[in-house]
Design an enzyme around this catalytic site. Structure first.
Site, PDB file in Angstrom:
ATOM      1  N   TYR A 106      -3.547   4.406   6.661  1.00 27.97           N
ATOM      2  CA  TYR A 106      -2.770   3.191   6.951  1.00 27.97           C
ATOM      3  C   TYR A 106      -1.438   3.219   6.213  1.00 27.97           C
ATOM      4  CZ  TYR A 106      -1.261  -1.655   6.327  1.00 27.97           C
ATOM      5  OH  TYR A 106      -0.511  -2.803   6.260  1.00 27.97           O
ATOM      6  N   LYS A 142       2.408   3.534   7.667  1.00 28.91           N
ATOM      7  CA  LYS A 142       3.403   2.530   7.312  1.00 28.91           C
ATOM      8  C   LYS A 142       4.611   3.160   6.607  1.00 28.91           C
ATOM      9  CE  LYS A 142       2.011  -1.636   8.590  1.00 28.91           C
ATOM     10  NZ  LYS A 142       2.877  -2.584   9.328  1.00 28.91           N
ATOM     11  N   GLU A 155       0.826  -1.205   0.000  1.00 33.08           N
ATOM     12  CA  GLU A 155       0.000   0.000   0.000  1.00 33.08           C
ATOM     13  C   GLU A 155       0.866   1.264   0.000  1.00 33.08           C
ATOM     14  OE1 GLU A 155      -3.376   0.491  -0.067  1.00 33.08           O
ATOM     15  OE2 GLU A 155      -3.742  -1.647  -0.366  1.00 33.08           O
TER      16      GLU A 155
END
Length: 372
Positions: free
Chosen positions: A158, A162, A136
């Protein structure tokens, strides 16, 4: 030789469970970090559980949280691990839009807390750290396929969290000499994948539809493309990354991309159902074209899939496909499962699971077990 000691954060998750099982087979002593919950959430690792009264246990659980620095320091000091696998995260992309602050705290700053704990305890030359990064990170992809050198363009809270975790891992490696490596793992699934993730949502729904327990499966963007592999293969790559002579970052992927639509086709195909799709975008639907399995008989023309706009992300990631050349060359990593094998494994498991549920719904008797 003394046993190697590993600490796995997020041990109750899909990857944590498979990794713990794999390391135990290799002779490790495994410590797992889990959050305290009012409900039992250890079903993925119950078969590994050992009573606390057993001496020299191979598998030990600790209560902890990635948002609690002192707790992480205490656990690392007590266990003195040779390897730490940081798999803990708020990992649901759609939910991260609803809980962005918590996602940043647990996924981003949580990684910093772990790295800082190792540094403060003086374990920089002892403990190797694996950081679970994600495809992602590439988000709005800048090149196809995506490799270790592809620029990142995160498209969700998210992924942004990360991204911080990725770079702080690199920073601590370069600044303090800690053996800290990132595994940029593309989508990896299994029969124990969380039920809200799209692949598991699909296989569970297909099983229920085939058994007459559900009418329609609702999904979001059917045209999204993902590089799907089996979690059993990917945890082996995690282990290999920490066995190298020097810390580095690796893309772990199959190099094959597939539309969500085609994953749906393959899942229904496992129960002998062929689909036909009509419409586009939010108006797309799927109907039974034929049904060849003697056990699962659905009428031709029955609608089994529809699109719900609620499942679209505010910023979509349309195409992910990884380049695993480096991991294959340096790590010697080769996946055992292809996509067909993955879908078959998940469908067989969920058909078995849903048959048990159907038996109970139809009045089957069951002895209540408090620990289930």
């Amino acid at each position: 030789m003394p046993r190697k000691v590993a600490l796995i954060t997020g041990v109750t998750g899909q990857d944590g469970a498979y990794l713990a099982e794999y390391l135990l087979r290799l002779g490790y002593q495994v410590h797992g970090l889990k959050r305290r919950s009012s409900l039992f959430n250890t079903n993925r690792i119950d078969h590994l559980y050992q009573d606390p009264h057993i001496e020299n246990r191979n598998f030990v659980l600790h209560y902890g949280d990635m948002t609690d620095s002192s707790n992480l320091i205490r656990i690392i000091q007590e266990t003195q691990p040779d390897e730490i696998y940081n798999l803990a995260a708020m990992s649901h992309v759609k939910v991260s839009f609803d809980s962005p602050e918590y996602t940043a705290n647990a996924d981003g700053i949580g990684t910093l807390r772990l790295l800082e704990a190792v540094r403060l305890l003086g374990f920089a030359n002892k403990t190797r750290i694996y950081q679970a990064s994600t495809s992602e990170l590439y988000g709005l992809v800048q090149e196809v396929p995506q490799s270790e050198k592809t620029p990142f363009y995160p498209r969700s809270p998210y992924a942004v969290a990360k991204l911080y975790a990725y770079w702080i891992t690199v920073n601590y490696r370069e600044a303090y000499g800690i053996f800290a490596s990132n595994g940029i793992l593309f989508n990896h699934e299994s029969p124990i994948r969380g039920e809200t993730f799209v692949t598991r949502k699909i296989t569970m729904a297909v099983a229920r539809i085939a058994l007459g327990m559900q009418d329609v499966l609702f999904l979001g963007n059917l045209s999204a493309k993902r590089d799907w592999g089996h979690a059993k293969d990917y945890v082996k790559a995690m282990y290999l990354i920490l066995q190298q002579d020097k810390a580095d970052d690796f893309v772990i992927a199959t190099g094959v991309t597939t539309e969500v639509r085609d994953f749906v086709r393959m899942a229904f195909g496992e129960v002998g159902i062929e689909l036909t799709f009509t419409g586009e975008g939010a108006d797309e639907k799927a109907f039974v074209k034929s049904c060849s399995h003697p056990e699962y008989q659905l009428p031709v023309g029955k609608q089994v899939l529809a699109v719900d706009k609620a499942y679209f992300r505010p910023t979509e990631v349309d195409l992910l496909i990884g380049d695993p050349s480096k991991s294959k060359k340096v790590l010697g990593w080769e996946p055992e499962y292809d996509l067909k094998g993955l879908v078959k494994d998940m469908m067989e498991s969920d058909i078995h699971l849903m048959k048990k549920d159907k038996y109970l719904q139809d009045g089957g008797y069951r002895v209540f077990n408090y620990f289930e």
